[in-house]
Structures are given as C-alpha cells and as structure tokens.
Design a protein around this motif. Sequence first.
Motif, PDB file in Angstrom:
ATOM      1  N   SER A   1       0.777  -1.162  -0.094  1.00  0.00           N
ATOM      2  CA  SER A   1      -0.087  -0.032  -0.015  1.00  0.00           C
ATOM      3  C   SER A   1       0.756   1.181  -0.029  1.00  0.00           C
ATOM      4  CB  SER A   1      -0.920   0.093   1.281  1.00  0.00           C
ATOM      5  OG  SER A   1      -0.328   0.071   2.447  1.00  0.00           O
ATOM      6  N   ALA A   2       1.854   1.298   0.743  1.00  0.00           N
ATOM      7  CA  ALA A   2       2.903   2.414   0.812  1.00  0.00           C
ATOM      8  C   ALA A   2       3.441   2.514  -0.622  1.00  0.00           C
ATOM      9  CB  ALA A   2       4.044   2.262   1.889  1.00  0.00           C
ATOM     10  N   ILE A   3       3.952   1.711  -1.298  1.00  0.00           N
ATOM     11  CA  ILE A   3       4.530   1.533  -2.701  1.00  0.00           C
ATOM     12  C   ILE A   3       3.337   2.288  -3.507  1.00  0.00           C
ATOM     13  CG2 ILE A   3       5.833   0.660  -4.457  1.00  0.00           C
ATOM     14  CD1 ILE A   3       6.840  -1.336  -2.617  1.00  0.00           C
ATOM     15  N   VAL A   4       2.432   1.816  -3.720  1.00  0.00           N
ATOM     16  CA  VAL A   4       1.343   2.020  -4.590  1.00  0.00           C
ATOM     17  C   VAL A   4       0.882   3.327  -4.464  1.00  0.00           C
ATOM     18  CG1 VAL A   4      -1.067   1.761  -5.313  1.00  0.00           C
ATOM     19  CG2 VAL A   4       0.229  -0.371  -4.884  1.00  0.00           C
ATOM     20  N   ASP A   5       0.429   3.760  -3.168  1.00  0.00           N
ATOM     21  CA  ASP A   5       0.075   5.182  -2.660  1.00  0.00           C
ATOM     22  C   ASP A   5       1.181   6.288  -3.268  1.00  0.00           C
ATOM     23  OD1 ASP A   5      -2.322   4.186  -1.762  1.00  0.00           O
ATOM     24  OD2 ASP A   5      -1.744   4.503   0.311  1.00  0.00           O
ATOM     25  N   ALA A   6       2.533   5.893  -3.000  1.00  0.00           N
ATOM     26  CA  ALA A   6       3.468   6.655  -3.407  1.00  0.00           C
ATOM     27  C   ALA A   6       3.689   6.945  -4.999  1.00  0.00           C
ATOM     28  CB  ALA A   6       4.873   6.271  -2.831  1.00  0.00           C
ATOM     29  N   VAL A   7       3.588   5.682  -5.753  1.00  0.00           N
ATOM     30  CA  VAL A   7       3.751   6.015  -7.066  1.00  0.00           C
ATOM     31  C   VAL A   7       2.540   6.917  -7.759  1.00  0.00           C
ATOM     32  CG1 VAL A   7       3.446   4.497  -9.317  1.00  0.00           C
ATOM     33  CG2 VAL A   7       4.876   3.687  -7.505  1.00  0.00           C
ATOM     34  N   ASN A   8       1.444   6.433  -7.265  1.00  0.00           N
ATOM     35  CA  ASN A   8       0.264   7.271  -7.745  1.00  0.00           C
ATOM     36  C   ASN A   8       0.232   8.706  -7.385  1.00  0.00           C
ATOM     37  OD1 ASN A   8      -1.232   5.268  -9.273  1.00  0.00           O
ATOM     38  ND2 ASN A   8      -2.146   4.609  -7.394  1.00  0.00           N
ATOM     39  N   ALA A   9       0.638   9.328  -6.305  1.00  0.00           N
ATOM     40  CA  ALA A   9       1.002  10.399  -5.773  1.00  0.00           C
ATOM     41  C   ALA A   9       2.009  11.183  -6.764  1.00  0.00           C
ATOM     42  CB  ALA A   9       1.206  10.533  -4.483  1.00  0.00           C
ATOM     43  N   LEU A  10       3.135  10.555  -6.751  1.00  0.00           N
ATOM     44  CA  LEU A  10       4.174  11.234  -7.355  1.00  0.00           C
ATOM     45  C   LEU A  10       4.093  11.203  -8.874  1.00  0.00           C
ATOM     46  CD1 LEU A  10       7.029   9.476  -5.403  1.00  0.00           C
ATOM     47  CD2 LEU A  10       6.272  11.758  -5.187  1.00  0.00           C
TER      48      LEU A  10
END
Length: 252
Positions: free
Chosen positions: A51-60
């Motif tokens: 979840s941390a990776i997915v959220d970061a990728v989408n935000a960035l």
Amino acid sequence: MTQRKTAAVLLIGDELLSGRTRDINLQNIAGFLAPIGIQVAEARIVSDDESAIVDAVNALRAAYDYVFTTGGIGPTHDDITADCVAKAFDDPIGVRDDALAIIRERYEQTGVELTEARMRMARIPDSASLIKNPVSGAPGFQLGNVFVMAGVPSIARAMLEDVGPRLEGGEVIKSANLRAKGMREGDVAAHLGKVAEEHPGTSIGSYPWYGGPKDSGVNIVVRSADETALDAAMQAVAKMITDAGFEPVAGD
C-alpha cells in the motif's frame, strides 16, 4: 520558451529505513538529470509494503513529469515493486517472454541455473517497455512516466543510459558558489535575506561547514536558469561577504 521539467525519486526498501544500507541512488539520479534540464523536486523512502508503494507511485506520478523508483525488483519474496507499480496503473503483470529471454541468455552465459525464483525478475506489466540492464541482465521497465530500476547503485546508474533518450529535458539550472572562511551564518543572515529578495529569479542557499576551530565558514550557493540573473546575484553575494569583513572565494 523552455519549460521546467521535474522528477521525483522513490527509494524502496526496509534496508534503507533501518539504516543498514546507505542510499546513493538519489545523488546519482539527480546528477544524471540536472544537465538535461530535469530537476528532482521530491524524494521519498518507503518500506517494502504494497500500500505504501502503490500510494507513493500514484501521488508522485500525478505531481511530477517523471518518477524514478529504485529497489524491489530482485528475485526474493520482498521484491514487490513490479507488482505494486502494475497495481498503481491497474495493468496486468506476469512473466514476459521478452524479459525472460534476456534473463535466460544471461544465465546461460554465466552457467547459473535459472530457478523459479530468478524467473520472478521477468515479471513485467503488460503495457511496460523494458529498460536495459547491462550489468546483471535482469531488465527494469517504464510504465507511463514511471521508470522502475534496480536498487544496486551500479545497476541503477547503468540503466539510466537507456532511460536518458526517452526523457524530454527542460531548462537547465546553473549554479555558482562563494565560500567565506571564518564567517558565520548569523553574520550575514539578514543581509542574505535581502539579497534573495532583490534577486527573485534565483535560489540562494547558505551552507555552513565545520572542519575544526580554524577551518569553518559558510558556503553561499546561487542557482538559476537565467545566467544574467545568476551573475547579478553572485555579485551581490560577493559584496555582502566583503562588507561583512570576510573574503569571498569561488568554490568548486
């Protein structure tokens, strides 16, 4: 008029957050991008958590022109970056024939067994294009504006050579600096704020150094895409240092 291009770097791995591994990928990526006019505007470190990776990728990827991830594309259970990026883009993922052929050829050349675990490195999202890996063979990939690369610095740096031609550069930020030995930030803080105010087309930073009782001072760095504005600000900084009773010396 040349537009500003920005990038984010997403560093992935529990080993970074624990302090066991020292990151140098951020420095390498930023150094590679700067001369082609792409400025790293944000960097994040996240754990090996989906979840941390997915959220970061989408935000960035929504906030910047390009995103570069490092780490988590190896053969072990905690290498989940490829699956997370695929999830962020809602793109199917599986062992791709083109990636597997590259990996198989490399292992045949080295006489190493191609195990099921190693085949995990051929898991690539369906819509992604491969990024060449001349060091160890296992490719990275590009999906949209996201470039997924290895965490090992020598491999990540080598992958950038394949990434470079895919990037659209922008305005190149130039920098210059003056060092003042013996000066303290408090000696010029108010004056430096005024210089920055009077030169809005530049970014001015103050960085003290401490090398011992007789070797300390302040390094003033000026950055700008406009060379004329850069020169004008540098002259103002030099005068400020001289007026404070110190000698401005051009830095590296």
